[in-house]
Scaffold this active site. Structure first.
Site, mmCIF file in Angstrom:
data_model
loop_
_atom_site.group_PDB
_atom_site.id
_atom_site.type_symbol
_atom_site.label_atom_id
_atom_site.label_comp_id
_atom_site.label_asym_id
_atom_site.label_seq_id
_atom_site.Cartn_x
_atom_site.Cartn_y
_atom_site.Cartn_z
ATOM 1 N NE ARG A 9 -3.549 0.561 2.949
ATOM 2 C CZ ARG A 9 -4.080 0.349 4.125
ATOM 3 N NH1 ARG A 9 -3.585 0.616 5.341
ATOM 4 N NH2 ARG A 9 -5.002 -0.582 4.383
ATOM 5 C CE1 TYR A 10 0.889 4.096 4.456
ATOM 6 C CE2 TYR A 10 0.850 2.121 5.212
ATOM 7 C CZ TYR A 10 0.423 3.305 5.445
ATOM 8 O OH TYR A 10 -0.698 3.342 6.256
ATOM 9 N NE ARG A 13 6.124 2.379 5.109
ATOM 10 C CZ ARG A 13 5.426 3.544 5.353
ATOM 11 N NH1 ARG A 13 4.839 3.348 6.416
ATOM 12 N NH2 ARG A 13 5.409 4.479 4.561
ATOM 13 C CB CYS A 22 -4.133 -15.112 16.520
ATOM 14 S SG CYS A 22 -4.214 -14.185 15.142
ATOM 15 C CB CYS A 26 -8.344 -9.330 19.219
ATOM 16 S SG CYS A 26 -6.746 -10.036 19.861
ATOM 17 C CB CYS A 29 -8.868 -8.478 15.252
ATOM 18 S SG CYS A 29 -7.587 -8.786 13.864
ATOM 19 N NE ARG A 31 -3.871 -7.281 8.813
ATOM 20 C CZ ARG A 31 -2.925 -7.102 9.390
ATOM 21 N NH1 ARG A 31 -2.418 -8.166 9.964
ATOM 22 N NH2 ARG A 31 -2.086 -5.987 9.135
ATOM 23 C CG ASP A 191 -8.863 -0.241 12.152
ATOM 24 O OD1 ASP A 191 -8.554 0.833 11.863
ATOM 25 O OD2 ASP A 191 -7.954 -0.998 12.070
ATOM 26 C CG ASP A 228 -5.251 1.828 8.905
ATOM 27 O OD1 ASP A 228 -5.212 2.542 7.862
ATOM 28 O OD2 ASP A 228 -4.832 0.693 9.081
ATOM 29 C CE LYS A 235 0.028 2.205 11.158
ATOM 30 N NZ LYS A 235 -0.108 1.482 9.813
#
Ligand code: SF4
Length: 265
Positions: A9-10, A13, A22, A26, A29, A31, A191, A228, A235
């Site tokens: 995206r950036y 990076r 995981c 969470c 989360c 994702r 988010d 974000d 961000k």
């Protein structure tokens, strides 16, 4: 996603999702729609394509190993991936995003630290949200990462209503992180995630919290408050406003106590 598992995206990076599994799930989360779908996890052929992509894009200076949790991979697989990444001349640094120092600290072993040491420098970004998560066992494992793994450890937290949305809790968290050897890096605005509206704090309250904290505690302990932007906007920082007025030959500032100060150009 130019190839499976990679988000670019950036400009400089790329995020590489190496596992969608995981140790905990969470509720906040971003994702969570993918978490636990092990069929989504890239395989050896996908790794090859991702590595080819990184090699072909000299503007990529940083690769972030993410998930799920990339520490689900064995030490030998991580060793292989870090070796391949470190061989690409334009890649300046590798970062690993993991919640395991919080959720499965026993994953941090002397063998894992030996892998990190072989690929120095490696940046680990972990995810503590509350001072109660900084258990003695987690602290011990962070010390091992910093001392034996020679890793730089940073932390990102999520601002959560009813969990950590008070000056007292955040100050205790940020001091606790720093005393454990972790630099507080980001405080994320929660988010827009299905089923997590009750965790969201108004941005204005988040900005006020950060304004009360900055100045009260050392800058070393203070992370950057960010949001974000949903839809791929990336961000953006949410800085507290301290400049009250710009006059013809001076500026007027309000400090963290609310006092006004005027300084010349
Ligand atoms: S550990 Fe990280 S990726 Fe996994 S559910 Fe929690 S926030 Fe999401």
């Amino acid at each position: 996603m130019p190839v499976k598992g990679v988000t670019h995206r950036y400009p400089d990076r790329a995020l590489w999702y190496l596992s969608h599994v995981c140790a905990v799930y969470c509720r906040f989360c971003t994702r969570k729609r993918k978490v636990s779908q092990s069929s989504q996890t890239p395989d050896g052929e996908d790794w090859k394509q991702a590595l080819e992509y990184f090699k072909s894009r000299p503007e990529i200076r940083e690769v972030i190993l993410s998930g799920g949790d990339p520490l689900n991979l064995s030490d030998s697989k991580l060793d292989f991936l870090l070796s391949e990444l470190k061989r690409i001349p334009h890649i300046n640094q590798v970062r690993i995003h993991t919640r395991y120092p919080v959720t499965l600290p026993m994953r941090i072993t002397p063998e894992f630290c030996a892998v990190l040491r072989r690929h120095f420098p490696v940046f680990i970004v972990t995810h503590f949200n509350h001072p109660k998560e900084l258990t003695d066992f987690s602290r011990e494992k962070i010390r091992m990462l910093v001392q034996d793994g020679s890793a730089t450890v940073l932390n990102q937290s999520v601002l959560l209503k009813g969990i950590n949305d008070s000056v007292e809790t955040l100050v205790e968290l940020f001091y606790g992180l720093t005393s454990a050897g972790i630099k507080p890096y980001y405080l994320h605005h929660c988010d827009e995630v299905y089923g997590s509206a009750h965790f969201r704090v108004p941005i204005s309250k988040g900005v006020e919290l950060m304004k009360s904290i900055r100045g009260r505690i050392s800058g070393l302990c203070v992370p950057l408050y960010v949001v974000d932007l949903t839809g791929g906007g990336g961000k953006v920082p949410l800085p507290a406003e301290y400049l009250e007025e710009e006059k013809s030959s001076s500026y007027v500032f309000r400090n963290y106590r609310g006092d006004l100060y005027e300084i010349g150009y």
